[in-house]
Design an enzyme around this catalytic site. Structure first.
Site, PDB file in Angstrom:
ATOM      1  N   ASN A 101     -15.734  71.311  57.982  1.00 19.35           N
ATOM      2  CA  ASN A 101     -15.758  69.941  57.475  1.00 19.35           C
ATOM      3  C   ASN A 101     -16.716  69.779  56.308  1.00 19.35           C
ATOM      4  O   ASN A 101     -17.687  70.528  56.186  1.00 19.35           O
ATOM      5  CB  ASN A 101     -16.153  68.970  58.603  1.00 19.35           C
ATOM      6  N   ASP A 103     -18.024  66.698  55.715  1.00 20.19           N
ATOM      7  CA  ASP A 103     -18.859  65.516  55.969  1.00 20.19           C
ATOM      8  C   ASP A 103     -20.219  65.965  56.521  1.00 20.19           C
ATOM      9  O   ASP A 103     -20.411  67.148  56.820  1.00 20.19           O
ATOM     10  CB  ASP A 103     -18.136  64.556  56.946  1.00 20.19           C
ATOM     11  N   HIS A 118     -16.702  75.255  53.905  1.00 20.11           N
ATOM     12  CA  HIS A 118     -15.937  74.661  52.806  1.00 20.11           C
ATOM     13  C   HIS A 118     -16.751  73.679  51.986  1.00 20.11           C
ATOM     14  O   HIS A 118     -16.188  72.772  51.368  1.00 20.11           O
ATOM     15  CB  HIS A 118     -14.684  73.970  53.372  1.00 20.11           C
ATOM     16  N   CYS A 126     -21.531  70.335  38.575  1.00 20.26           N
ATOM     17  CA  CYS A 126     -20.809  70.260  37.295  1.00 20.26           C
ATOM     18  C   CYS A 126     -19.670  71.279  37.285  1.00 20.26           C
ATOM     19  O   CYS A 126     -19.846  72.449  37.619  1.00 20.26           O
ATOM     20  CB  CYS A 126     -21.791  70.556  36.158  1.00 20.26           C
ATOM     21  N   CYS A 154     -22.153  65.532  33.598  1.00 17.15           N
ATOM     22  CA  CYS A 154     -23.338  66.366  33.829  1.00 17.15           C
ATOM     23  C   CYS A 154     -24.394  66.016  32.783  1.00 17.15           C
ATOM     24  O   CYS A 154     -24.096  65.996  31.577  1.00 17.15           O
ATOM     25  CB  CYS A 154     -22.918  67.832  33.704  1.00 17.15           C
ATOM     26  N   CYS A 157     -24.905  69.381  30.435  1.00 17.02           N
ATOM     27  CA  CYS A 157     -23.950  69.906  29.420  1.00 17.02           C
ATOM     28  C   CYS A 157     -22.845  68.922  29.087  1.00 17.02           C
ATOM     29  O   CYS A 157     -21.959  69.209  28.287  1.00 17.02           O
ATOM     30  CB  CYS A 157     -23.325  71.212  29.922  1.00 17.02           C
ATOM     31  N   PRO A 221      -6.487  67.882  71.281  1.00 16.48           N
ATOM     32  CA  PRO A 221      -5.395  67.213  72.022  1.00 16.48           C
ATOM     33  C   PRO A 221      -4.083  67.990  71.930  1.00 16.48           C
ATOM     34  O   PRO A 221      -3.257  67.935  72.816  1.00 16.48           O
ATOM     35  CB  PRO A 221      -5.269  65.855  71.316  1.00 16.48           C
ATOM     36  N   GLN A 222      -3.950  68.717  70.793  1.00 18.17           N
ATOM     37  CA  GLN A 222      -2.710  69.506  70.617  1.00 18.17           C
ATOM     38  C   GLN A 222      -2.891  70.906  71.223  1.00 18.17           C
ATOM     39  O   GLN A 222      -4.006  71.402  71.350  1.00 18.17           O
ATOM     40  CB  GLN A 222      -2.393  69.665  69.126  1.00 18.17           C
ATOM     41  N   ALA A 238     -12.158  65.503  71.515  1.00 19.26           N
ATOM     42  CA  ALA A 238     -13.489  66.126  71.604  1.00 19.26           C
ATOM     43  C   ALA A 238     -14.540  65.126  72.070  1.00 19.26           C
ATOM     44  O   ALA A 238     -15.465  65.482  72.807  1.00 19.26           O
ATOM     45  CB  ALA A 238     -13.869  66.692  70.242  1.00 19.26           C
TER      46      ALA A 238
HETATM   47  C1  BV8 Z   1      -9.397  81.700  49.606  1.00 14.02           C
HETATM   48  C2  BV8 Z   1     -12.364  71.528  51.546  1.00 14.02           C
HETATM   49  C3  BV8 Z   1      -9.640  83.698  48.392  1.00 14.02           C
HETATM   50  C4  BV8 Z   1     -11.690  70.622  50.598  1.00 14.02           C
HETATM   51  C5  BV8 Z   1     -10.590  72.891  52.518  1.00 14.02           C
HETATM   52  C6  BV8 Z   1      -2.099  80.999  47.872  1.00 14.02           C
HETATM   53  C7  BV8 Z   1      -3.039  80.946  46.843  1.00 14.02           C
HETATM   54  C8  BV8 Z   1      -4.400  80.926  47.087  1.00 14.02           C
HETATM   55  C9  BV8 Z   1      -4.852  80.964  48.400  1.00 14.02           C
HETATM   56  C10 BV8 Z   1      -3.906  81.002  49.406  1.00 14.02           C
HETATM   57  C11 BV8 Z   1      -2.553  81.022  49.181  1.00 14.02           C
HETATM   58  N1  BV8 Z   1      -1.903  81.050  50.378  1.00 14.02           N
HETATM   59  C12 BV8 Z   1      -2.815  81.039  51.373  1.00 14.02           C
HETATM   60  C13 BV8 Z   1      -4.027  81.038  50.793  1.00 14.02           C
HETATM   61  C14 BV8 Z   1      -5.267  81.020  51.453  1.00 14.02           C
HETATM   62  C15 BV8 Z   1      -5.652  79.539  51.556  1.00 14.02           C
HETATM   63  C16 BV8 Z   1      -5.032  79.007  52.823  1.00 14.02           C
HETATM   64  O1  BV8 Z   1      -5.470  79.369  53.899  1.00 14.02           O
HETATM   65  N2  BV8 Z   1      -4.013  78.142  52.697  1.00 14.02           N
HETATM   66  C17 BV8 Z   1      -3.364  77.604  53.877  1.00 14.02           C
HETATM   67  C18 BV8 Z   1      -2.882  76.181  53.557  1.00 14.02           C
HETATM   68  C19 BV8 Z   1      -2.231  78.533  54.267  1.00 14.02           C
HETATM   69  N3  BV8 Z   1      -7.097  79.551  51.636  1.00 14.02           N
HETATM   70  C20 BV8 Z   1      -7.815  79.384  50.518  1.00 14.02           C
HETATM   71  O2  BV8 Z   1      -7.361  79.147  49.419  1.00 14.02           O
HETATM   72  C21 BV8 Z   1      -9.309  79.562  50.721  1.00 14.02           C
HETATM   73  N4  BV8 Z   1      -9.813  80.438  49.704  1.00 14.02           N
HETATM   74  O3  BV8 Z   1      -8.546  82.174  50.316  1.00 14.02           O
HETATM   75  O4  BV8 Z   1     -10.068  82.393  48.611  1.00 14.02           O
HETATM   76  C22 BV8 Z   1      -8.563  83.602  47.373  1.00 14.02           C
HETATM   77  C23 BV8 Z   1      -8.912  83.221  46.090  1.00 14.02           C
HETATM   78  C24 BV8 Z   1      -7.902  83.169  45.129  1.00 14.02           C
HETATM   79  C25 BV8 Z   1      -6.577  83.474  45.462  1.00 14.02           C
HETATM   80  C26 BV8 Z   1      -6.247  83.828  46.782  1.00 14.02           C
HETATM   81  C27 BV8 Z   1      -7.231  83.874  47.742  1.00 14.02           C
HETATM   82  C28 BV8 Z   1     -10.023  78.225  50.578  1.00 14.02           C
HETATM   83  C29 BV8 Z   1      -9.638  77.323  51.729  1.00 14.02           C
HETATM   84  C30 BV8 Z   1     -10.554  76.098  51.719  1.00 14.02           C
HETATM   85  C31 BV8 Z   1      -9.740  74.886  51.340  1.00 14.02           C
HETATM   86  N5  BV8 Z   1     -10.594  73.686  51.478  1.00 14.02           N
HETATM   87  N6  BV8 Z   1     -11.424  71.847  52.614  1.00 14.02           N
HETATM   88  C32 BV8 Z   1     -11.411  69.278  51.228  1.00 14.02           C
HETATM   89  O5  BV8 Z   1     -11.843  69.020  52.374  1.00 14.02           O
HETATM   90  O6  BV8 Z   1     -10.771  68.484  50.537  1.00 14.02           O
HETATM   91  S1  BV8 Z   1      -9.594  73.222  53.829  1.00 14.02           S
HETATM   92  C33 BV8 Z   1      -9.240  71.789  54.718  1.00 14.02           C
HETATM   93  O7  BV8 Z   1      -8.242  72.133  55.688  1.00 14.02           O
HETATM   94  C34 BV8 Z   1     -10.353  71.295  55.573  1.00 14.02           C
HETATM   95  O8  BV8 Z   1     -11.626  71.458  55.064  1.00 14.02           O
HETATM   96  C35 BV8 Z   1     -10.254  72.116  56.825  1.00 14.02           C
HETATM   97  O9  BV8 Z   1     -11.184  73.130  56.746  1.00 14.02           O
HETATM   98  C36 BV8 Z   1      -8.943  72.793  56.709  1.00 14.02           C
HETATM   99  C37 BV8 Z   1      -8.180  72.825  57.984  1.00 14.02           C
HETATM  100  O10 BV8 Z   1      -8.095  71.562  58.436  1.00 14.02           O
HETATM  101  P1  BV8 Z   1      -8.649  71.247  59.921  1.00 14.02           P
HETATM  102  O11 BV8 Z   1     -10.124  71.111  59.872  1.00 14.02           O
HETATM  103  O12 BV8 Z   1      -8.104  72.202  60.916  1.00 14.02           O
HETATM  104  O13 BV8 Z   1      -8.023  69.839  60.070  1.00 14.02           O
HETATM  105  P2  BV8 Z   1      -6.482  69.538  60.266  1.00 14.02           P
HETATM  106  O14 BV8 Z   1      -6.234  68.164  59.755  1.00 14.02           O
HETATM  107  O15 BV8 Z   1      -5.631  70.673  59.762  1.00 14.02           O
HETATM  108  O16 BV8 Z   1      -6.343  69.563  61.852  1.00 14.02           O
HETATM  109  C38 BV8 Z   1      -7.082  68.622  62.599  1.00 14.02           C
HETATM  110  C39 BV8 Z   1      -7.042  69.111  64.026  1.00 14.02           C
HETATM  111  O17 BV8 Z   1      -7.831  68.240  64.815  1.00 14.02           O
HETATM  112  C40 BV8 Z   1      -5.641  69.101  64.615  1.00 14.02           C
HETATM  113  O18 BV8 Z   1      -5.436  70.306  65.333  1.00 14.02           O
HETATM  114  C41 BV8 Z   1      -5.675  67.913  65.579  1.00 14.02           C
HETATM  115  O19 BV8 Z   1      -4.871  68.126  66.724  1.00 14.02           O
HETATM  116  C42 BV8 Z   1      -7.121  67.904  65.990  1.00 14.02           C
HETATM  117  N7  BV8 Z   1      -7.626  66.619  66.449  1.00 14.02           N
HETATM  118  C43 BV8 Z   1      -7.231  65.372  66.069  1.00 14.02           C
HETATM  119  N8  BV8 Z   1      -7.975  64.451  66.731  1.00 14.02           N
HETATM  120  C44 BV8 Z   1      -8.863  65.136  67.516  1.00 14.02           C
HETATM  121  C45 BV8 Z   1      -8.637  66.510  67.339  1.00 14.02           C
HETATM  122  N9  BV8 Z   1      -9.344  67.454  67.975  1.00 14.02           N
HETATM  123  C46 BV8 Z   1     -10.295  67.028  68.836  1.00 14.02           C
HETATM  124  N10 BV8 Z   1     -10.575  65.728  69.051  1.00 14.02           N
HETATM  125  C47 BV8 Z   1      -9.883  64.757  68.423  1.00 14.02           C
HETATM  126  N11 BV8 Z   1     -10.162  63.458  68.652  1.00 14.02           N
HETATM  127 ZN    ZN Z   2     -22.929  70.910  33.292  1.00 14.71          ZN
END
Ligand code: BV8
Ligand code: ZN
Length: 252
Positions: A101, A103, A118, A126, A154, A157, A221-222, A238
């Site tokens: 997260n 936050d 993340h 910047c 920034c 720069c 929950p899922q 949670a």
């Molecule tokens: C990387 C910050 C090396 C920003 C986030 C093609 C090109 C490039 C990369 C890729 C590609 N294909 C795949 C990749 C890799 C890619 C990836 O994994 N893509 C996925 C979509 C397949 N990863 C990356 O790009 C990473 N970097 O690989 O670098 C590289 C470099 C260059 C080229 C290739 C590789 C970077 C990934 C980081 C992205 N940034 N966040 C922002 O927040 O805006 S990720 C973002 O989604 C969130 O931060 C979080 O981390 C992530 C997953 O989300 P979750 O936290 O799981 O939340 P979600 O909504 O999905 O699910 C919520 C869950 O909570 C559910 O299960 C639900 O049931 C549950 N829930 C709901 N209520 C409750 C609950 N649980 C408990 N209690 C409740 N009450």
């Molecule tokens: Zn700058």
């Protein structure tokens, strides 16, 4: 009642790791990542908006989305899940909290040394020279047409500020990722809370713990995992499940 192997593992844990995703902040009113595009944002796909390409193409739209989310975080409070995680740390010898997260609700609930895989909404930098702004950002003001907001410049720069988060296609901070993987390999119990486990490499963390012989508990929950010999699933929010776990394991 929690399964007894899990209760025993909690009470005898030498090193407990908690790994969280957006679900841990859901009960604080922070939309989960997949839901973060409700309302005005519903026609955007997070995986395309959370990219450097989107920021280059339309910096005001991307900055507006993050300021909307930062404002939601400023208005939110930690929930019982964040507080239970902070309390858990006091009952085990070694504790590591790893979050996906952006936050600061874990910190505001009292957790320390949180590993942010993340990045964080609270640390813009910047886009051109990567420097952080001297003064912290003012509380987010309402994006004009509900969405767009020109990013500040920034002072060093003149480049545009960008959110201090890791976008898709960007590498994770190496120190954070190494610390997370190291903790996952060394722990004897990992609790994965509120993550859909679809984003890599963060999603590797629970698998690393399991492969290293640890017990893994999923709180969601899922149905995000199949229970197994050393893998357990608590189906529920949670905010309810973690305080109950704390009570059963430590009477806290
Ligand atoms: C990387 C910050 C090396 C920003 C986030 C093609 C090109 C490039 C990369 C890729 C590609 N294909 C795949 C990749 C890799 C890619 C990836 O994994 N893509 C996925 C979509 C397949 N990863 C990356 O790009 C990473 N970097 O690989 O670098 C590289 C470099 C260059 C080229 C290739 C590789 C970077 C990934 C980081 C992205 N940034 N966040 C922002 O927040 O805006 S990720 C973002 O989604 C969130 O931060 C979080 O981390 C992530 C997953 O989300 P979750 O936290 O799981 O939340 P979600 O909504 O999905 O699910 C919520 C869950 O909570 C559910 O299960 C639900 O049931 C549950 N829930 C709901 N209520 C409750 C609950 N649980 C408990 N209690 C409740 N009450
Ligand atoms: Zn700058």
């Amino acid at each position: 009642m929690l399964p007894s192997p899990l209760l025993t593992a909690l009470r005898s844990a030498r090193h407990l790791v908690v790994f969280t995703g957006a679900g841990v902040s859901a009960e604080s009113g922070i939309p989960t990542f997949r839901d973060a595009l409700s309302g005005l944002w519903q026609r955007f796909d997070p995986a395309t908006l959370a990219t450097p390409q989107a920021f280059r193409r339309d910096p005001a739209l991307v900055w507006g989305w993050y300021e909307w989310r930062r404002m939601k975080v400023l208005q939110a409070q930690p929930n019982p899940a964040h507080r239970a995680i902070a309390e858990l740390a006091r009952h085990v010898a070694e504790f590591t909290l790893i979050t996906q997260n952006v936050d600061d609700l874990h910190e505001r609930a009292g957790s320390q040394d949180v590993i942010h895989l993340h990045g964080s909404l609270q640390q813009p930098r910047c886009f051109a020279c990567a420097r952080s702004p001297a003064a912290p950002l003012a509380p987010a003001d309402e994006p004009e047409d509900g969405r767009r907001l020109e990013p500040p410049r920034c002072t060093h720069c003149g480049g545009r500020l960008r959110p201090g988060v890791v976008w898709f296609g960007e590498n994770l901070p190496a120190a954070a990722l190494n610390a997370a993987f190291d903790a996952a390999r060394r722990c004897d119990l990992l609790i994965s809370v509120g993550t859909s486990g679809v984003v890599y490499p963060a999603a590797e963390v629970p698998r690393l713990a399991l492969d290293a012989g640890a017990m893994v508990l999923h709180v969601n929950p899922q149905a995000v995992a199949q229970p197994g010999e050393r893998e357990f699933v608590l189906r529920g929010p949670a905010g309810a499940e973690l305080p109950e776990l704390l009570r059963q394991a430590f009477g806290a």
